[in-house]
Motif scaffolding. Structure first.
Motif, PDB file in Angstrom:
ATOM      1  N   ALA A   1       0.725  -1.275   0.125  1.00  0.00           N
ATOM      2  CA  ALA A   1      -0.086   0.082  -0.038  1.00  0.00           C
ATOM      3  C   ALA A   1       0.997   1.299  -0.117  1.00  0.00           C
ATOM      4  CB  ALA A   1      -1.042  -0.012   1.117  1.00  0.00           C
ATOM      5  N   VAL A   2       0.371   2.460  -0.924  1.00  0.00           N
ATOM      6  CA  VAL A   2       1.350   3.428  -0.704  1.00  0.00           C
ATOM      7  C   VAL A   2       0.948   4.078   0.497  1.00  0.00           C
ATOM      8  CG1 VAL A   2       1.383   5.842  -1.792  1.00  0.00           C
ATOM      9  CG2 VAL A   2       0.715   3.887  -3.040  1.00  0.00           C
ATOM     10  N   ALA A   3       2.190   4.395   1.220  1.00  0.00           N
ATOM     11  CA  ALA A   3       2.220   5.238   2.600  1.00  0.00           C
ATOM     12  C   ALA A   3       2.513   6.754   2.452  1.00  0.00           C
ATOM     13  CB  ALA A   3       3.326   4.465   3.287  1.00  0.00           C
ATOM     14  N   ASN A   4       3.183   6.905   1.531  1.00  0.00           N
ATOM     15  CA  ASN A   4       3.366   8.617   1.352  1.00  0.00           C
ATOM     16  C   ASN A   4       3.809   8.764  -0.084  1.00  0.00           C
ATOM     17  OD1 ASN A   4       6.552   8.601   1.181  1.00  0.00           O
ATOM     18  ND2 ASN A   4       6.409   7.742   3.100  1.00  0.00           N
ATOM     19  N   VAL A   5       3.398   9.889  -0.536  1.00  0.00           N
ATOM     20  CA  VAL A   5       3.781  10.457  -1.617  1.00  0.00           C
ATOM     21  C   VAL A   5       4.542  11.820  -1.839  1.00  0.00           C
ATOM     22  CG1 VAL A   5       2.610  11.282  -3.916  1.00  0.00           C
ATOM     23  CG2 VAL A   5       1.733   9.431  -2.561  1.00  0.00           C
ATOM     24  N   ALA A   6       5.902  11.637  -2.469  1.00  0.00           N
ATOM     25  CA  ALA A   6       6.833  12.647  -2.607  1.00  0.00           C
ATOM     26  C   ALA A   6       7.097  13.203  -4.115  1.00  0.00           C
ATOM     27  CB  ALA A   6       8.231  12.120  -2.077  1.00  0.00           C
ATOM     28  N   PRO A   7       7.762  14.007  -4.336  1.00  0.00           N
ATOM     29  CA  PRO A   7       7.698  14.722  -5.780  1.00  0.00           C
ATOM     30  C   PRO A   7       8.201  13.634  -6.675  1.00  0.00           C
ATOM     31  CG  PRO A   7       8.383  16.480  -4.256  1.00  0.00           C
ATOM     32  CD  PRO A   7       8.243  15.132  -3.378  1.00  0.00           C
ATOM     33  N   THR A   8       9.111  12.730  -6.351  1.00  0.00           N
ATOM     34  CA  THR A   8       9.645  11.615  -7.279  1.00  0.00           C
ATOM     35  C   THR A   8       9.622  10.214  -6.673  1.00  0.00           C
ATOM     36  OG1 THR A   8      12.030  12.039  -6.738  1.00  0.00           O
ATOM     37  CG2 THR A   8      11.261  13.379  -8.399  1.00  0.00           C
ATOM     38  N   THR A   9       9.288  10.070  -5.559  1.00  0.00           N
ATOM     39  CA  THR A   9       9.117   8.896  -4.925  1.00  0.00           C
ATOM     40  C   THR A   9       7.894   8.520  -4.195  1.00  0.00           C
ATOM     41  OG1 THR A   9      10.182   9.615  -2.961  1.00  0.00           O
ATOM     42  CG2 THR A   9      11.799   8.904  -4.595  1.00  0.00           C
ATOM     43  N   LEU A  10       7.613   7.211  -3.932  1.00  0.00           N
ATOM     44  CA  LEU A  10       6.583   6.755  -3.071  1.00  0.00           C
ATOM     45  C   LEU A  10       7.285   5.911  -1.983  1.00  0.00           C
ATOM     46  CD1 LEU A  10       4.061   5.336  -5.762  1.00  0.00           C
ATOM     47  CD2 LEU A  10       3.900   7.441  -4.592  1.00  0.00           C
ATOM     48  N   GLY A  11       6.658   6.069  -0.846  1.00  0.00           N
ATOM     49  CA  GLY A  11       6.949   5.101   0.266  1.00  0.00           C
ATOM     50  C   GLY A  11       5.817   4.134   0.194  1.00  0.00           C
TER      51      GLY A  11
END
Length: 246
Positions: free
Chosen positions: A176-186
């Protein structure tokens, strides 16, 4: 966090792995059914240089995004000082697609001839010597990922970062996607376990939905783990990928 270390020299110890860890693959994943995810490529590299002049072999994972092109993690291709490189492939690299079990299937093998590094994140396009016509390429998802989105991870990595071995049977899991950054996903594992996670030799492994490719494996802690894994968003590269592979 650290690089997934797919291209680091693998040092094997004499400690025996538990019986439950005998079959390598994505940490705490499951076998991919025959005929599924043929676009997932196993990359085998040889004669990778070290600063002292010696060489070693290693593996990465990638995804077919056009008949003649794979998308994978950029640090899979580097010089002796581990600087990412573009241009002629820096060492012999073979990509195998269209199979889930090396023991019973032969798949489609191609040589990588050229590497083009992305500027936005740790991602590279790898050009194949001959286009692949028997495997359907993975579409690109251009939508902005959202926290909570469920993604499938598939790859040829090890089951554990202790005494790692590349998989002989492709593995899958759900995150599951935990966080969204400009060029990455956690992302964080959800099934079949919260510790389902990418592992050694999974660099470049695709995270995808029915709509297409969402991210590639980039960096992470030791595996298996229940923490957040850093992946490279591919929606921010969709225009570059489409233009370069056209």
């Amino acid at each position: 966090m650290r690089l997934r270390a797919l291209l680091a020299a693998v040092v094997l110890t004499t400690t025996a792995a538990p019986a439950a860890l005998a079959a390598p693959g994505i940490a705490n994943g499951t076998d991919v059914p025959p005929g599924q995810f043929g676009f997932v490529a196993k990359l085998a590299m040889t004669k990778i240089p070290r600063p002292d002049g010696s060489t070693y072999s290693s593996f990465c994972t990638g995804a077919l995004v056009a008949p003649g092109w794979l998308l994978t993690t950029g640090h899979c291709f580097h010089d002796a000082n581990r600087n990412r490189v573009s241009g002629k492939v820096p060492y012999p690299t073979t990509a195998t697609l269209g199979l889930t079990d090396e023991a019973t299937e032969s798949g489609v093998a191609r040589k990588v001839t050229e590497v083009i590094q992305a500027k936005e994140n740790d991602v590279a396009l790898a050009h194949l010597d001959t286009p692949v016509s028997t495997v359907k390429a993975l579409q690109l998802n251009r939508a902005l990922p959202k926290v909570g989105d469920q993604l499938t991870l598939a790859g040829w990595g090890s089951l554990t970062s202790t005494n790692p071995k590349p998989a002989t049977r492709m593995q899958q899991g759900t995150v599951a996607v935990a966080n969204v950054a400009p060029t990455t996903l956690g992302v964080r594992g959800t099934a079949p376990a919260i510790t389902t996670s990418a592992c050694t030799y999974d660099s470049g492994a695709p995270y995808f939905t029915e709509a297409g490719l969402v991210a590639l494996e980039a960096t992470g802690p030791g595996c298996p783990h229940a923490g957040i894994e850093t992946t490279s968003r591919t929606d921010v590269l969709a225009d570059w990928i489409t233009k370069t592979t056209a």
